[in-house]
Each structure stands twice: as C-alpha cells, then as structure tokens.
Enzyme design. Structure first.
Site, PDB file in Angstrom:
ATOM      1  N   GLU A 407       0.869  -1.201   0.000  1.00  0.00           N
ATOM      2  CA  GLU A 407       0.000   0.000   0.000  1.00  0.00           C
ATOM      3  C   GLU A 407       0.893   1.234   0.000  1.00  0.00           C
ATOM      4  OE1 GLU A 407      -2.161   0.925   3.530  1.00  0.00           O
ATOM      5  OE2 GLU A 407      -1.074  -0.492   4.770  1.00  0.00           O
ATOM      6  N   GLU A 416       4.326   8.414  -3.415  1.00  0.00           N
ATOM      7  CA  GLU A 416       5.106   7.851  -2.311  1.00  0.00           C
ATOM      8  C   GLU A 416       6.081   6.800  -2.855  1.00  0.00           C
ATOM      9  OE1 GLU A 416       2.570   6.833   1.007  1.00  0.00           O
ATOM     10  OE2 GLU A 416       1.854   8.886   1.197  1.00  0.00           O
TER      11      GLU A 416
END
Lengths: 603, 603
Positions: A407, A416
């Site tokens: 995730e 990210e």
C-alpha cells in the site's frame, strides 16, 4: 462546526435593544448600519450618533457586523467620490474604535471599485466582508418594467457581479482578510454553475432576504426545494447565514429556526473537518519512518483494508483451485507491513478462501517491527508468518512470492514512490506472480479556490508555489472534470524500466473564473475489478485514507470557452523523484518546481 | 488554568492498566520508564517490549510521560558512553514513534552533560523534561553515613544542581522545548532563595516523592507547612505535579486529592492570566488613537480612578476653603479625557468636597469625542462641562486651569510621554495651579526569567533585544530589589526643560543565576500622599491597569556576590523619545536600542 445566524435590519435606534431582540429570536449576531438611524450629510467628527459605552468591547467584536455607508467612492463625479471617501473613512475610524478586531461589511455597487480597493488595502485592522449580489440586481427591476426591450434584458443578464468581486480581489492583492458575503435575491434564482463557482470563493456568509421565505400549508415559513439546495451548498462550504428583514417582520423567529435546521442538515460534520483546506506536505514514508499516530489514522479507514482483503481472497481463489487448496501453500509477501493491517487482511482472506498461506512481512521501520513482533507472538502465534526488518529493495527472500501486497500509494498514486519500490521488489516475485495493486493512475483537473491560494501564500515559504500539497478540498470550484494523467503497472517486467512521465492535458472553461491550481487524485486497481479511487468522479464510498493533492499556480482569470492546457512531468534522478507542472494555455506561464528544488521525494 | 497531576511509578508491566489505576485515583497523566519492566542489556531494534497498539495515538500523546533510560551518555568510559547513547537513541526513536508530539523525561546525573545536550539538540519532535534534584542528592546519603567528615558534608553542600541545569541550558542554546522537572527530596528542604531562583526557570512540573507526605492526627496524608509553602510557589508559576510512588503505596488517592486542593489554593486565577509572560509592544496613545477595548480595560480598574477622585477631592479642599465654597469656581482641565473616567472622578470629587467646578475635557481621539459628546448630552447635561477635540499641546484655553488632571503614565512612568505632554500643557495652568499627578518615578531591577527570554527569541524580530515590552511578569526571579531610576515633576517650571535622563544603578547578586533582562516599574504621586505604584515593593493593592516592563539583555550567568551595574538613558530628539540600556558590570556588554532604532515613542 460553529455557524452564526445573523439578523440584518436597518433603521436601528438602539443597538443594545436590537441585539436583545435578535438573541430572543435565536440569532447570535446582528448586522446593521454603523450610522444609527439617519445618515448625517456632513461627516462631522463629533457626530454623536451613539456612545461606545453602549456595549462592552467584546460585544462590539463578537455580536455586531457593521454595514458601512452605501456611498460611491468610485463615482466619476469627483466631488461625490471625495465626499463618499470622507464618509467611509469616518465610518471605518468609528468601526475600528468600537471593534478591536471586528468586521465591516460593504456592498459593491458595480464593476468599478478601484478607490474602494485602495481604502481596503490601507486598513490594517479586522476583516472586510464584501457584499455581492449573486446575480445582476438590475434584472429584478425588469419585473416591474413592461417597457424593457429584449436587448436591455439581454444586456442586464450579461452583467456578472462575480466579475466585480473578481476585479476587486485582484486589486486588493488576494488579501485573506477580504471575504464575500453573497446576497441572494427572490426574483432571480442563480444557475447551478453560478452557485458552484461561488463555492470556490472565500464565502463568509449568504444574505437571505426574508422575502425568499414562503408560507407552507401549516402556516410556517419555509424555503422551496431549489433555494434549500442552493443555500445547502453554501452551508456545506461553511458559509454563515444572514437574514435580512424589516423591523415589523413577524417571521424572524421562524426564519432563524428554519436556518438552524438547514445548517444541521448540510453542515457535513465528520471527524476530519479540522483538515479542511489545510495544506500539508505529503508524507515521505520511504525516507522517513511513520509514527504510530499516522499508522492509526490509516488503520481506522473502514473501507480500504476490506477491499484489500477482497482482492487477496480473489487472487488466492484464482491461483489455487478448490482441489489443490489443502496441499498448496501460497506465499504472500506484505511489502511495508506497518502495524499489521495488510497482514491481517491476508489472514482474513486466506480464512475466507480456505487457502493455506505463508505470510512474509517486510518492514523497514524498526518501531513498527516492535509492534509486529508482539503481534506475531500473541495474535498470530499459530500462523505461518515471518517478519523481516528490511528495506524491500535490499531484501533477499528465502523463497519467491506468489502474491506481493503493498500500500505504497500516495494521494497522487505514485508520489510515495510505489513504482520505484515495486520495481525494486520485482525480484521477490515468481514469474507468474501477482502484484496487489496491479495498476495505479493519477488524475488532474484545474481548480478555482481562493481559500487554498491564500493558504499557499500564508505558508510564507519561498518555494510555496513549487510544492504539491495534500489537502482535504472544501472551498473549491472544479473548472473542468479530472482527466487521467500517468499510469503505472505492477509488476513491471519491461526490459528497460522508465518511471519518468510527461503528458499535456486540455480542459475547457465553462464559466469565467480564476485558476488557482491543479487538483491531483488517483485510482488503483488492486486485483481485477476491485479498485480504490479518490478521483471525485468515481470516489470509493466511505474511504478517507487519502486526501487529494493541490499543485498551486499563480492566480489567473480565465474566460468561458477558454482552453486550459496543463503540462505535467514526473522526473527521476538517482537520489529523488519530483513533479513539474506548467500552465501552457490560455497563456504560457512559468514551470513550477523545476529540477525539484521546491519539493521532491527522496529515494 | 489546567494543571495535571501525574503518577510516576516504575516496574510497570501493563501501561494501559497503570493508566486506568492512575485515573481511578484522580491522576490524569502517568510517568513511567519507556522500557517496560526489565531493561534489556542489548539495544536490539526488534526488542518487543510492548506494542504501539496498546494505546491509541492520542493517549500516548496526552496521558504518558516517558522516562528515558537512566544511562550515562557523558561517562568518561567511552565504551559505556557509546552504549548509553545507543540505548538512549533507541528510547527516543520508540518515544517518537509512539508520540507524535509528546514529551520525554530524563534525569541529570551530574554536572557533565555535553553529550546529552547534543542528543537533545538533534531531536526535533516533542519536548524534553529535564529532571533536576532541587538540592544535591548526595546530601541525603549522609544521614546514613556516620563516617562522613565535616569536609565531605561541606563539599556536598556546595554542589548546586541548578548549575547542572544552567550549563545544559546554555549547551542546548536556550531551546524553548527543554523544560525543568524539579525533584523534591524528603531529607533536605531547600532554602527560600533556592526556591525563589527556580521560579525564574521554565518549570514544567515538580516531582513529589510520596515520602514527603506525613500522616496527620485524622490519619490523612498531608504535607507540613514548609513543604506546602514551597510547592505552593511552584504551583503559582504554573508548575504541574508529579507524585512519585511505589506500586504498593496505598496513599496515592489521598496524595492526588491533597495536591488538587493545594493547586486550587495556589493557582492564582485572575481574569488576566492569559497575559502572563506575554510580551506586548507598549501603547503609543499620543501617536495612535486608542480603541474602545483598550479604554474599557483601563476603566474597569477598581482602584485607580478612586484614588484619582480622592486626589482631586483633596486638591479642591486645599484650594477653596469652606467659606469660599459657594462663590469660588475651580477650573479643572482633564488632559486626555478618553471615554470619561477622569471627568467622572472630578464630578464625584466636587460633589464629595462640596466645591463648584467647571470641567474642560481635552481629547485628541475623535472616536472618544463621540462618546464624550453623548455623555455630556445625557449623563452630564446639568454639569458645567466643555469638550475640546484637540491635542493638549495645541489647545488655546478660554481660561486657565486651577487643576490639571491627566493619566498619561505608562508602565515605566514616562514612557507614554507624560513629561512632554504636560510640559506642552503648562500654558493651560494658572501660576499657582496644581497638576495631578505631580511626580512620577521609574524603577528597575535585574531579572532572571528563562521564559521571558524565550518569548523574546520567539518574536523573531531583528530588533527583539532592542525593544522594551509590557508584560505580566510571572516566571521570574528578582535578582535584587528595584531601585529608583528617573523622576519627573509636574508642573515643571524650569527655565530650560530637559527631559533627557541618565543613571547608572548597582545591584548585588544573592545567588548564582542568569541575568535575562531588566524589570521596569513606576510609582506616581497624584497629590500629597495619594499615590499609585506598580513597584513590587509598594504595589497599590488591587490595581491592574499597568503591567511591568521588561527590557531584555543577552543571557549571562552571574555569581553570588557579583555586582550588576546597569546604565539607563532616556533620549529625546525632535521627533521621538527612546530608552537605551546597557549592562556595564560584571562585564561591559552592548548598548541596547542605540539611537532608538529598535523601539521609540513618537512625539
């Protein structure tokens, strides 16, 4: 959320009495002319309209909105404009004397407000509430004028008071202390797009004339459905309510009660409302270690991990048939285990699918490892689970994985660094292995949001306009719908992996407005049809783990029919990844965050 | 004011249970070692002491003070100091993971803390609470050692743990996130001066060992009078309470209740506590017009205007005999009428004295004039009162005054330019007329206040150390008593009026401490023996109109017996008045606010 409901009335002789009357009728603020009763025609400084001692200082501050004299400081008649300025300055001096940090309200009379802007800029105490009619007030007069020609009516309809406000806003240099009070009008209901555009402005309040109320069958004052919806939208963006009534109006108590109910129905209370319009620097979980507080916020999302569980369950079922279920072990590697939510989803999925799994949890944060280790010893003591305190890019596994679960997605999908991390973890996966998620896509669209623009200015950072921010968008106007920008697939088995990207996207302006920046969103395919999305068009219901991104640009007025063209880059060098963005139409402007100097993600 | 009462205990296996126990016994915070139970001798990053999920993130933040391992990072043994550093960094990493903005506590072991200072400076999250014994903890051990020589005892008594803290404070560069937790000790009660000095430090809390409590006749745990007084002083400067007890201590509930009562008795609640230690730029009522809020604060002082009334009454009686009372009119001029309090005092005084008065009110603020005009029309419609909207320096009176009444005094006496204003108003006064006030005197003394020093740093103004501030002094230590500085007499009928001043004052240091700045106060003679004072030695009871001033200097450690010499100037040029100040002993340092560039009063 604390809203105020304000009673506006003119011809007040006794402000203290008026406040009492308003409070008795469930209003907490009053608005009235700063000049009691009759406006003296000479701006004498000794005019004894009423003494400051009438109210306590904190009552002047918190209970009264002063309406300044409705004079024309921008009249072409020099004598009139000079006189008006003297009147206005006298009003302001008196307001500043009474309120040490209060608010004054002034009504825009038309498109020309240069002198007013100068007066606003010169004042350094309190706030300015600029009263703007939501549509051209002249239109209302045609109701009573049978002689009006079609041409006159058409011209009147083309007048857009929003542009009066817009010009003033630029003239006062986007001063955050200058806000809009929007005047509704019973004779002309604004279009849906007109309302939506105002939601991108700093709306302090809406003024509702009492004539907007109608009596229902039970003899109660109510608003019709259309007005309810319009006012509901404003309440949703935290606009307060001002009811404008005459002294002998006997409905004022009912109006206030009705508005409090409407506020209650539309105020959008949720536990995250303190984040609204707040600009946050995106997390860098690859470079920094997350703390328990951040993990906890992720973990309490009621939707996200359920969908992960569904995706893992489906992948397990696809990978191992019912016949093989008892003898085949599926190796699941959780990349970035945090405090265990994905591992928990994997165990739940295995149980539901009735498949045997071995779970490897790879986590680089030593503090999260402490919690994971404890979970293995207690919750998962009977599971086939193994923890590795490693960066996934350096991890040498004892065996290869059937399924990688991660995730690593940010608000903009890849921000990210999921592409870089998952490319680095490719060596952990079997040839025919599955990555959950298997694809992520970013989206952008042009936004108007005076509030966000002011918040960018208030960061007072030199690179404020070269940063992407994470923010819970509230006071915004979507100038056009989001469109897909960059896509990343996992696993990426390309010979030469290239995670740089460039795209130019075109958008169309539906209504004159101001471009303040670019909204950023993403969606991701976890497995087959199971996906997560924060794209406003397809947002996964109930999921709050990700707020959108906001990439600021310098404010620029754009016109109906204009094409907005946005260029967007994802750049990569050995130490970092960053975005650059540039408006290239209707005019070419500067490239933001060139070379990633303002903001980047460290590898 | 919200204080916390914290329960400190070691050997806690289950933090959640400990918090419940503490709450059940009326504590709202707990303090305990960050390492549950036994300290592992190897700093393994995977040490599964307890999981982060034991508490919610906001509970880790708000309910737990973590005591870091009591290791010696400053040991001369390199192996031991390196090992200690590794332990401490592991503790800090874990604390930062659990608390996104919490506090860690560490105990000073002795005078050498250079390595600790580096570790403190490197951490950028949360606060540090530095645990310091109030007196040398070694002294307690002599109780049990009959072999101790007089010399040993004497040496132990010379060790001053305050100096350990002082060195650390300088080593971490006065970091505002580093505060003191002061450890009391049942075997050695600190001297009065030791306690007073700590009041100038940023005291977060005091640790009270349960052994300090004694059973009274009713079998309740209480503190003796001396300890009550000492702890009361710390509560008064907003220190919180930490009770340190063992697991099987059955008095903990009584200790908490007792401390809550002691807090209640000593917490000094007053309506102005939001001003404590807050630095404000002094008003400039001559240059700026005051607002209603400021006038209101002045007007509600319960003491000041009563004393003005007494002074006026006395002056009226002295000036007009009972026989002349009916036919003699006394002309009173109120210089700076504001919203009327001095005029009201004059009317009250005349009524009490049974003297006839005519009152002229001179006021330059046009907004105050509006209120005064209204008062004349309503309250004073039968009085002989006349308002002039003028600067007193430009006012040409219809007749001369018997009595001038003014309140142009600032916190430092002359800093709102009363000398210049009253000199300008001299032409309004009869040859034998009276000025109320007739004299004002400023006072200064050297202060230690780490809190004020940090507040000066936080103004982040380039001229922060060249400003005088108005502030409600709270966390301060008076290094020596205030001494008279400058004096001004009114009326001043000198041929050549000179309002410049210079004086050098000497003070003596009673106990090693840090000089952070100079306190400023004033007193004024209104008439004969009727005076107002904010000099701490003679403060008028109940009067709150003026807070003291604070003139900052760079922090400097001074030693017992040192002489502190302060030079102070009042400078005047055609446009402004300003102060300069300079420490000239024990070392000569820079002159502050040279030429008034940092701060001045505009004429």
């Amino acid at each position: 959320m604390n809203y105020y409901v304000c009673l506006q009335q003119e011809g007040i002789n006794d402000i203290a009495k008026f406040i009492n009357k308003a409070q008795a009728n469930n209003y907490n603020v009053v608005a009235t002319s700063i000049n009691a009763n009759i406006l003296p025609m000479e701006p004498f400084e000794t005019d004894p309209t009423y003494p400051a001692t009438l109210l306590k200082a904190d009552e002047w501050n918190s209970k009264v909105l002063f309406c300044l004299s409705d004079v024309d400081v921008d009249s072409p008649n020099v004598k009139l404009s000079e006189y008006s300025k003297a009147m206005l300055l006298r009003d302001i001096t008196w307001a500043e004397h009474l309120q040490n940090n209060g608010s004054v309200m002034i009504r825009l009379r038309g498109p020309k407000n240069e002198n007013l802007a100068k007066i606003i800029e010169a004042r350094n105490k309190g706030s300015w509430f600029i009263q703007v009619p939501i549509t051209n007030p002249e239109i209302a007069t045609f109701e009573h004028r049978k002689d009006a020609t079609d041409k006159e009516i058409e011209e009147a309809q083309e007048v857009d008071p929003w542009s009066w406000w817009n010009d003033l806003r630029f003239a006062v240099n986007h001063n955050a202390k200058v806000k809009v009070v929007l005047e509704l009008n019973d004779s002309d209901r604004p279009s849906r797009e007109t309302v939506r555009r105002w939601l991108g402005e700093p709306i302090e309040a809406v003024i509702i004339p009492s004539s907007l109320f109608i009596l229902n069958r039970s003899n109660y004052y109510v608003l019709n459905k259309e007005w309810q919806a319009i006012i509901g939208h404003f309440i949703n963006v935290r606009a307060n309510i001002i009811i404008s009534a005459t002294a002998n109006d006997h409905g004022i108590s009912q109006y206030a009660d009705y508005m409090r109910k409407l506020i209650n129905d539309n105020c959008d209370t949720h536990s995250l409302n303190s984040y609204e319009n707040v600009l946050e620097i995106p997390l860098q979980p690859l470079f920094d270690n997350l703390d328990s507080y951040t993990y906890e916020i992720f973990e309490i999302d009621p939707v996200k991990y359920k969908l992960y569980q569904d995706a893992i369950e489906q992948a397990l079922l696809d990978r191992v048939s019912d016949e093989e279920a008892k003898r085949t072990l599926t190796v699941i590697m959780v990349l970035g285990g945090g405090r265990g939510p994905l591992a928990r989803a994997a165990f739940n999925a295995a149980e539901k699918a009735k498949r045997k799994v071995r779970v490897y949890i790879i986590e680089k944060n030593p503090s999260a490892i402490r919690t994971l280790t404890n979970m293995v010893k207690t919750l998962w003591s009977k599971k086939d689970v193994h923890i590795f305190s490693k960066d996934m890019r350096d991890f040498a596994p004892p065996e290869l994985a059937d399924i990688l679960v991660s995730e690593l997605l940010g608000s903009f999908g890849d921000n990210e660094l999921s592409p870089e991390c998952l490319d680095g973890a490719l060596k952990l996966l079997k040839e025919d292995g599955i990555s959950i998620p298997c694809k992520s896509t970013s989206y952008i669209n042009p936004l108007m949001s005076a509030v966000l623009h002011n918040n960018v200015l208030q960061t007072s950072s030199v690179s404020a306009f070269n940063c992407g921010y994470v923010t819970l968008l509230k006071n915004i106007y979507h100038i056009d719908e989001p469109k897909a920008l960059f896509e990343f697939k996992h696993p990426n088995r390309d010979k030469v992996v290239d995670n740089t990207r460039f795209k130019e996207l075109l958008f169309t302006v539906e209504k004159d407005c101001v471009l303040h920046g670019i909204g950023g969103y993403f969606d991701t395919m976890l497995y087959k049809q199971i996906s997560l999305s924060i794209n406003p068009l397809t947002h996964t219901p109930g999921m709050f783990s990700w707020f959108p991104m906001f990439f600021p640009t310098q404010p620029r007025t754009v016109k109906q029919g204009d094409t907005i063209s946005i260029k967007f880059w994802r750049c990569v060098d050995p130490g970092k990844v960053w975005y650059e963005w540039q408006l290239s139409a209707p005019v070419e402007s500067e490239r933001h965050n060139a070379d990633g100097t303002g903001y980047n993600m460290r590898l």
